[in-house]
Design a protein around this motif. Structure first.
Motif, PDB file in Angstrom:
ATOM      1  N   MET A   7       0.834  -1.205   0.000  1.00 40.12           N
ATOM      2  CA  MET A   7       0.000   0.000   0.000  1.00 40.12           C
ATOM      3  C   MET A   7       0.869   1.255   0.000  1.00 40.12           C
ATOM      4  SD  MET A   7      -3.320  -0.784   2.404  1.00 40.12           S
ATOM      5  CE  MET A   7      -2.432  -1.375   3.845  1.00 40.12           C
ATOM      6  N   LYS A   8       1.928   1.251   0.818  1.00 40.38           N
ATOM      7  CA  LYS A   8       2.819   2.409   0.869  1.00 40.38           C
ATOM      8  C   LYS A   8       3.480   2.645  -0.477  1.00 40.38           C
ATOM      9  CE  LYS A   8       3.864   1.833   5.790  1.00 40.38           C
ATOM     10  NZ  LYS A   8       4.896   1.472   6.782  1.00 40.38           N
ATOM     11  N   THR A   9       3.899   1.552  -1.110  1.00 42.78           N
ATOM     12  CA  THR A   9       4.542   1.673  -2.419  1.00 42.78           C
ATOM     13  C   THR A   9       3.563   2.212  -3.452  1.00 42.78           C
ATOM     14  OG1 THR A   9       6.121  -0.113  -1.971  1.00 42.78           O
ATOM     15  CG2 THR A   9       5.648   0.373  -4.286  1.00 42.78           C
ATOM     16  N   VAL A  10       2.342   1.697  -3.450  1.00 39.96           N
ATOM     17  CA  VAL A  10       1.321   2.142  -4.404  1.00 39.96           C
ATOM     18  C   VAL A  10       1.030   3.632  -4.237  1.00 39.96           C
ATOM     19  CG1 VAL A  10      -1.150   1.989  -4.919  1.00 39.96           C
ATOM     20  CG2 VAL A  10       0.232  -0.086  -4.804  1.00 39.96           C
ATOM     21  N   ARG A  13      13.094   3.796  -7.711  1.00 42.41           N
ATOM     22  CA  ARG A  13      14.374   4.169  -7.117  1.00 42.41           C
ATOM     23  C   ARG A  13      14.179   5.219  -6.029  1.00 42.41           C
ATOM     24  NH1 ARG A  13      18.771   2.291  -5.655  1.00 42.41           N
ATOM     25  NH2 ARG A  13      19.140   1.378  -7.731  1.00 42.41           N
ATOM     26  N   GLU A  14      13.338   6.214  -6.280  1.00 39.69           N
ATOM     27  CA  GLU A  14      13.098   7.270  -5.294  1.00 39.69           C
ATOM     28  C   GLU A  14      12.402   6.706  -4.053  1.00 39.69           C
ATOM     29  OE1 GLU A  14      12.548  11.252  -8.074  1.00 39.69           O
ATOM     30  OE2 GLU A  14      10.922   9.769  -7.975  1.00 39.69           O
ATOM     31  N   ILE A  15      11.483   5.772  -4.263  1.00 39.32           N
ATOM     32  CA  ILE A  15      10.794   5.150  -3.134  1.00 39.32           C
ATOM     33  C   ILE A  15      11.774   4.333  -2.300  1.00 39.32           C
ATOM     34  CG2 ILE A  15       8.985   3.508  -2.461  1.00 39.32           C
ATOM     35  CD1 ILE A  15       7.522   4.303  -5.051  1.00 39.32           C
ATOM     36  N   ALA A  16      12.657   3.597  -2.988  1.00 40.85           N
ATOM     37  CA  ALA A  16      13.659   2.788  -2.285  1.00 40.85           C
ATOM     38  C   ALA A  16      14.568   3.671  -1.438  1.00 40.85           C
ATOM     39  CB  ALA A  16      14.473   1.984  -3.292  1.00 40.85           C
ATOM     40  N   ASP A  17      14.993   4.800  -2.013  1.00 40.59           N
ATOM     41  CA  ASP A  17      15.857   5.726  -1.272  1.00 40.59           C
ATOM     42  C   ASP A  17      15.110   6.327  -0.084  1.00 40.59           C
ATOM     43  OD1 ASP A  17      17.879   5.228  -3.062  1.00 40.59           O
ATOM     44  OD2 ASP A  17      17.524   7.032  -4.262  1.00 40.59           O
ATOM     45  N   GLU A  18      13.841   6.675  -0.297  1.00 36.11           N
ATOM     46  CA  GLU A  18      13.038   7.287   0.756  1.00 36.11           C
ATOM     47  C   GLU A  18      12.852   6.346   1.934  1.00 36.11           C
ATOM     48  OE1 GLU A  18       9.201   9.802   0.123  1.00 36.11           O
ATOM     49  OE2 GLU A  18       8.525   7.733   0.444  1.00 36.11           O
ATOM     50  N   ARG A  19      12.676   5.049   1.660  1.00 37.81           N
ATOM     51  CA  ARG A  19      12.400   4.075   2.715  1.00 37.81           C
ATOM     52  C   ARG A  19      13.648   3.306   3.153  1.00 37.81           C
ATOM     53  NH1 ARG A  19       7.606   0.768   0.128  1.00 37.81           N
ATOM     54  NH2 ARG A  19       8.178  -0.636   1.814  1.00 37.81           N
ATOM     55  N   VAL A  69      15.345   1.002   1.582  1.00 35.79           N
ATOM     56  CA  VAL A  69      15.274  -0.414   1.229  1.00 35.79           C
ATOM     57  C   VAL A  69      15.835  -0.573  -0.177  1.00 35.79           C
ATOM     58  CG1 VAL A  69      13.269  -0.833   2.694  1.00 35.79           C
ATOM     59  CG2 VAL A  69      12.920  -0.208   0.305  1.00 35.79           C
ATOM     60  N   SER A  70      16.049  -1.804  -0.616  1.00 37.81           N
ATOM     61  CA  SER A  70      16.601  -2.028  -1.945  1.00 37.81           C
ATOM     62  C   SER A  70      15.545  -1.778  -3.019  1.00 37.81           C
ATOM     63  CB  SER A  70      17.134  -3.457  -2.069  1.00 37.81           C
ATOM     64  OG  SER A  70      16.064  -4.369  -2.188  1.00 37.81           O
ATOM     65  N   ILE A  71      16.013  -1.404  -4.196  1.00 40.41           N
ATOM     66  CA  ILE A  71      15.086  -1.165  -5.303  1.00 40.41           C
ATOM     67  C   ILE A  71      14.397  -2.461  -5.720  1.00 40.41           C
ATOM     68  CG2 ILE A  71      16.828  -1.507  -7.103  1.00 40.41           C
ATOM     69  CD1 ILE A  71      15.385   0.750  -8.664  1.00 40.41           C
ATOM     70  N   ARG A  88      10.441  -2.952  -6.336  1.00 42.58           N
ATOM     71  CA  ARG A  88       9.961  -3.493  -7.608  1.00 42.58           C
ATOM     72  C   ARG A  88       9.078  -4.722  -7.386  1.00 42.58           C
ATOM     73  NH1 ARG A  88      15.664  -2.883 -10.953  1.00 42.58           N
ATOM     74  NH2 ARG A  88      15.288  -0.742 -11.729  1.00 42.58           N
ATOM     75  N   ASN A  89       9.478  -5.561  -6.432  1.00 42.06           N
ATOM     76  CA  ASN A  89       8.660  -6.745  -6.129  1.00 42.06           C
ATOM     77  C   ASN A  89       7.303  -6.340  -5.557  1.00 42.06           C
ATOM     78  OD1 ASN A  89      10.598  -8.567  -6.995  1.00 42.06           O
ATOM     79  ND2 ASN A  89      11.524  -8.804  -4.960  1.00 42.06           N
TER      80      ASN A  89
END
Length: 380
Positions: A326-329, A339-345, A347-349, A353-354
């Motif tokens: 849900m957070k990713t969506v 990539r921006e979401i991964a950096d923000e949280r 966690v790995s890209i 992506r998964n």
């Protein structure tokens, strides 16, 4: 170094005691520091929804260093922003966000960390990171104690995190209820949220004012002839019994929260259950008076209209998304790249992506643009 079950039970009882009386968080931090000799503990955060502001609560730090921290070194703390960028509920080592080699080069380390017995180890966990609510807890460990304490400290952070999150949710229910009641003075219907202390057989030890109002009204909750807390609808009662049994059977006294839908009234009831051992509290039970010698359960019930659900709630229910999906969506809908979401949280890209792939499959969409349209429609 593994923490004993009774010691852990004492910590969780202190947590829920502090949920009822926030002045008791200092006692919890002192006891937490005692579990690992020499660890400096800290808890900070606020909830703007209920005007709850804990500020920065600490134990074990020298007062002079804390004054210098607030006056100057707050802006030099290279751990703070990196820790707050970590995933909610997941313990994070301090050295994982800043290596010791990098740390040694900073003014923060040489003038504030190192003079305090070189407290460069440890870590913590972000409990909430929302627009109007943020809480985190952590501890600093002396370099000479890293091998002895760091692993067990992080394990303890992982065990305590769900209890702390539950306690702050209960604080929101209890404190928010009081604020709502002030705002609804003269309204025809009472605010439907309440807090109860019950024994293992559900005998009511204490109910706060709103709890008593709910019981007297008897539409959703009531007190039976044996003085037990029961839900008026059998499906709700069955869920409550099952969750209470789940908490009772948990060796680590894990708390539970669950929702009970009332389609007839278009309401969603959130029930939270936590285990408290009164005789482990070093002070009389605050607010709710724990009069029983046996373990009791703190139960809070809050009600909101189904129409008050956020887009995040609707997404999860409609498509069966996990919390992380849900957070990713939501962030994809805001226009961020994986990539921006991964950096923000932090966690790995690949993780993002998964989550994106899984969410898109569940939602039946093929592109990020379609995700954005769905989320925007819900927001409207």
């Amino acid at each position: 170094m593994a923490i004993e079950l009774r010691e852990f039970s004492e910590l969780t009882s202190l947590i829920y005691g502090a949920a009822l009386d926030e002045t008791k968080w200092d006692i919890f931090l002192d006891r937490l520091a005692y579990t690992h000799d020499g660890v400096r503990t800290s808890l900070f955060g606020c909830d703007l929804e209920t005007n709850t502001d804990l500020g920065a609560r600490v134990s074990g730090y020298d007062p002079d260093f804390m004054r210098s921290y607030h006056d100057y070194y707050f802006a030099k703390n290279i751990w703070a922003d990196a820790m707050l960028a970590s995933e909610v509920g997941v313990p994070t080592l301090g050295r994982s966000v800043c290596s010791h080699e990098e740390l040694y080069k900073t003014e923060w380390y040489n003038d504030w960390v190192r003079p305090q017995e070189d407290i460069l180890g440890g870590g913590g966990v972000v409990l909430f990171k929302e627009n109007r609510r943020i809480f985190s807890i952590g501890g600093n460990i002396r370099s000479r104690d890293l091998e002895r304490f760091e692993q067990s400290w992080m394990e303890l952070m992982a065990l305590l995190a769900p209890h702390l999150q539950q306690a702050f949710e209960m604080m929101r229910t209890i404190t928010g209820r009081a604020l709502e009641q002030q705002a609804h003075v003269g309204a025809p219907d009472p605010v439907t949220s309440g807090c109860f202390a019950v024994t293992g057989d559900r005998h009511i030890v204490h109910a706060d004012r709103n709890g008593e109002m709910l019981l007297e009204k008897g539409v959703f909750l009531r007190r039976d002839m044996m003085g037990r807390l029961v839900f008026a609808q059998w499906p709700h009662e069955r869920s409550f019994q099952a969750k209470l049994a789940e908490v009772t059977a948990s060796e680590l006294l894990n708390p539970v929260s669950f929702e009970l839908a009332d389609t007839g009234n278009e309401e969603i009831h959130t029930c939270r259950v936590a285990h408290v051992v009164p005789d482990l509290l070093p002070y009389p039970g605050p607010g709710l008076l724990f009069g029983a010698d046996e373990p009791v359960f703190l139960v809070t019930v809050s009600t909101r209209r189904a129409s008050d659900r956020s887009p995040l709630d609707v997404l999860g229910e409609r498509y069966g998304l996990t919390a992380h999906e849900m957070k990713t969506v939501i962030r994809l809908a805001d226009g961020l790249s994986p990539r921006e979401i991964a950096d923000e949280r932090s966690v790995s890209i690949h993780t993002v992506r998964n989550q994106k792939k899984s969410a898109m499959t569940k939602m039946g969409v093929r592109s990020q643009i379609e995700i954005g349209r769905l989320v925007e429609a819900l927001r409207r």
